[in-house]
Every structure is written in structure tokens, then in C-alpha cells.
Design an enzyme around this catalytic site. Structure first.
Site, short mmCIF file in Angstrom:
data_model
loop_
_atom_site.label_atom_id
_atom_site.label_comp_id
_atom_site.label_asym_id
_atom_site.label_seq_id
_atom_site.Cartn_x
_atom_site.Cartn_y
_atom_site.Cartn_z
N LYS A 98 0.88 -1.17 0.00
CA LYS A 98 0.00 0.00 0.00
C LYS A 98 0.92 1.22 0.00
O LYS A 98 0.89 2.07 0.90
CB LYS A 98 -0.92 -0.06 1.23
N ASP B 237 -2.79 -12.23 5.49
CA ASP B 237 -3.85 -12.90 6.24
C ASP B 237 -5.17 -12.72 5.50
O ASP B 237 -5.92 -13.67 5.26
CB ASP B 237 -3.93 -12.31 7.65
C1 IPM Z 1 -4.22 -17.49 10.00
C2 IPM Z 1 -5.13 -17.19 11.15
C3 IPM Z 1 -4.29 -16.61 12.30
C4 IPM Z 1 -3.64 -15.33 11.79
C5 IPM Z 1 -5.08 -16.34 13.60
C6 IPM Z 1 -5.74 -17.60 14.13
C7 IPM Z 1 -4.23 -15.70 14.66
O1 IPM Z 1 -6.14 -16.32 10.77
O2 IPM Z 1 -3.30 -18.31 10.17
O3 IPM Z 1 -4.44 -16.93 8.93
O4 IPM Z 1 -4.27 -14.27 11.79
O5 IPM Z 1 -2.48 -15.41 11.37
MG MG Z 2 -6.18 -15.90 8.72
#
Ligand code: IPM
Ligand code: MG
Length: 369
Positions: free
Chosen positions: A201, A257
Site C-alpha cells: 500500500k 492474512d
Molecule cells: C491465519 C489465522 C491466524 C492469523 C489467527 C488464528 C491468529 O487467521 O493463520 O491466517 O491471523 O495469522
Molecule cells: Mg487468517
């Protein structure tokens, strides 16, 4: 002499124990067919660890993690410990501490669309194209690990004079963190189609501007790889509009994520998305989905993301590529025969072809023997 691999299993919370049992079953079948043996041990992480010890990532778990050859983790997250109180432990903290302690900074999330599952994607067939991509997510930096605080601002300075709650999270990156993830991504791109999208970004964030600068510097060592910068909002849109333009995508922790959950739907379900978290030491393999507490104990969850994570483990940590290929072929055969868990079934799936967690594990296992 046949090799022995020590695998630490972390069942975690919710559907975790059920799906992990299937992956273990499948791994055991592979060790019968191929020339290696497996030694399993188990430790606590997440909500189960809080319940037993008060700590989501107890020292015994970290000790077990340092004494094994690879770690297979199922799912973390427990509504009993869902809290907005910053002083209470959360299950997710356990996972983050484990990732950070192992310094597994490169999270590889392959989005593989099995031919039999093309109908399971919400995207129209012609939009799906020949999508096959790899998200390389930075896993040990950024917002997840930056300085954060919640406090009550009595004076109301900077808040239009009104006292009230304040909170902040910081996204910070150091040069070496970006450089090492960029190298992993270029190496992957080199082995795949020679094309790398770097997602940032940079029109707004300083971390992204530094990211872009460093990625371009690393690119000089990979003249055979085509590097394309793309802004994260555009990338999110393009993943739905024209996903087959992507091959390898590299991005920082939070963007990765979000984009990986989005991209998982190309493969039909988040229940199909495996991941490998790699650093310089032991590898951590984990499905990309959560613990689905509402589904826990109902034998409804899809174990394939965990089984596919075991496949990544066979390849990346053990170099057992033949066993990994056999496992992919087994999953392809089971899906081609029409077997579906609930998440990848649709209206056209005959009811007798919809199976539970354990039966899906059994089908893959049987197809291997
Ligand atoms: C992932 C999950 C995790 C993250 C959570 C459970 C902390 O969403 O592995 O993508 O955010 O990394
Ligand atoms: Mg995740």
C-alpha cells in the site's frame, strides 16, 4: 536404513483434534507404503493450553517444538477465551508466540484448484481460468507484532479535547525482515512461472514504500523473474476479477492474512487451504482456517487443509516428494470419485456422497494403501 521423522502434533482448539487425527492417519499410511517411519508426540497450544496451564503457549510446548523435526498444528481459537480485556490471555497469542519463537517468517499458502472442485468455487468457471497461485505471507512482523496499547486518555489530548479510550497498533518492519521474505518469494517464483506480484500500500504507508524499495533491490539478483507491484486494494479486487493473472504473490503479514482467506475461495473453501510456515529451523505446518468452534465435535469439518499441510511438510521438511505426490494423487482420486465434505458439497452433490471428517480421512487413507 529407513529414516525416522519426529512430528510434534498440536491439536489446539475446536475442530482441531478431529482434523488432526485424519492427517495422522494419512501420514501413518504413507509411512507404511514408503521407506520412512514417524514418531508422534503431542503438546498443548491455544485455548486448551490456557485451560490446563493458564498460558496459551506453555514452556513445555516450546521445548517440545525445539526437539522435533516438524510441527503439524490444527486450529487455534476458543470462544471461552474470547475477550476484549487486554490483560487476559487469548488462544491466538499462543500461536503468535510459537511462530515468533520459531522465527518462521515465511508463510507459504498455495491455492490449488482441484479439477473435481471447480464447481465448488463461487467464481464462474470462465473467471476461474487456470488459477494456481502461491501466497507468500510475511509471518513474524508488521501489525501482528508491533507495539500496541489501550489506555484511557484523561486529558483528551488529540481527541478533540474529550477524554476517552485510545488504542493503537503499530506496523513496523526492518530492512532484513523484508529482504529475507522477498528472497523466499523470488526463489519460489523462479521455480514456478517466473512472475512475482509484490503487494503493498505504497501510496499511503511508509512501511510499504520501504517494502517496495527493498523488493526492487532484491529483484536485481533475480533478472529471470518478472516483478510487478500491485496495491493491496487492487489485488483484492483482481483476485476475484482475474485470478489467473497471479502466480506468486508476496506481501506483509496482515495483507497476507486477508488476501489468503479471499484466495482460498478460488479453491472452493477455506477448508482446502494448507500452509507451511518456514524459517531457518523447524517448519510449522498449519491449515489457514480457524477452529470453527460451532462445528467442533460434530464430525463435519473438512480435514483436507490439514492433510494438505502434512503434504507440504513431507516435501519441505523431509524431502519425501514421492510420498507427497502419492498423497496429492490420493486426494485427487477421492474428490474425482465425488466424495465431499459439507463445505465443498453443492446442490448437485448426491447426499450419499457427503461425508464427515473421519470418513474423508478414511477415504484418503484407503486410497493410499
Ligand atoms: C491465519 C489465522 C491466524 C492469523 C489467527 C488464528 C491468529 O487467521 O493463520 O491466517 O491471523 O495469522
Ligand atoms: Mg487468517
Amino acid at each position: 536404513m529407513s529414516k525416522t521423522y519426529k512430528i510434534l502434533l498440536l491439536p489446539g482448539d475446536g475442530i482441531g483434534p478431529e482434523i488432526l487425527a485424519q492427517a495422522r492417519k494419512v501420514l501413518e499410511a504413507l509411512s507404511q507404503r514408503f521407506d520412512f517411519s514417524l514418531e508422534f508426540s503431542e503438546a498443548l497450544l491455544g485455548g486448551v493450553a490456557i485451560a490446563a496451564t493458564g498460558d496459551p503457549c506453555p514452556p513445555e510446548t516450546l521445548e517440545a517444538a525445539s526437539g522435533c523435526d516438524a510441527i503439524l498444528l490444527a486450529a487455534i481459537g476458543d470462544p471461552r477465551y474470547d475477550t476484549v480485556d487486554p490483560d487476559k490471555p487469548r488462544p491466538e497469542e499462543g500461536l503468535l508466540r510459537l511462530r515468533k519463537t520459531l522465527e518462521v517468517y515465511a508463510n507459504l499458502r498455495p491455492v490449488r484448484v482441484f479439477a473435481a472442485l471447480r464447481d465448488a468455487s463461487p467464481l464462474k468457471e470462465e473467471r476461474l481460468g487456470d488459477v494456481d497461485l502461491l501466497i507468500v505471507r510475511e509471518l513474524c512482523g508488521g501489525l501482528y507484532f508491533g507495539k500496541r496499547e489501550r489506555f484511557y486518555d484523561q486529558a483528551g489530548a488529540g481527541t478533540a479535547g474529550a477524554p476517552g479510550q485510545c488504542a493503537y497498533d503499530t506496523m513496523d518492519y526492518q530492512e532484513y525482515e523484508i529482504e529475507r521474505i522477498a528472497r523466499i518469494a523470488f526463489e519460489q517464483a523462479r521455480q514456478r512461472s517466473g512472475k512475482l506480484h509484490s503487494v503493498d500500500k505504497a501510496n499511503v504507508l511508509e512501511t510499504s514504500r520501504m517494502w517496495r524499495e527493498i523488493v526492487h533491490r532484491v529483484a536485481v539478483d533475480y533478472p529471470d523473474v518478472e516483478l510487478i507491484d500491485i496495491l493491496v486494494d487492487n489485488a483484492a479486487m483482481q483476485l476475484v476479477k482475474n485470478p489467473s493473472q497471479f502466480d506468486v504473490m508476496v506481501t506483509e503479514n496482515t495483507f497476507g492474512d486477508i488476501l489468503s482467506d479471499e484466495a482460498s475461495m478460488l479453491a472452493g473453501s477455506l477448508g482446502m487451504l494448507a500452509s507451511a510456515s518456514l524459517g531457518d529451523g523447524v517448519g510449522l505446518y498449519e491449515p489457514s482456517h480457524g477452529s470453527a468452534p460451532k462445528m467442533a465435535g460434530l464430525d463435519k469439518a473438512n480435514p483436507l487443509a490439514t492433510i494438505l499441510s502434512a503434504e507440504l511438510m513431507l516435501r519441505s521438511s523431509f524431502g519425501e516428494n514421492e510420498a507427497a505426490d502419492a498423497l496429492i494423487a490420493a486426494i485427487e482420486a477421492v474428490l474425482a470419485a465425488g466424495w465431499r465434505t459439507y463445505d465443498i458439497a453443492d446442490d448437485a452433490t448426491p447426499i450419499e456422497k457427503i461425508v464427515g471428517t473421519a470418513q474423508m480421512g478414511n477415504l484418503v487413507r484407503r486410497s493410499l494403501l
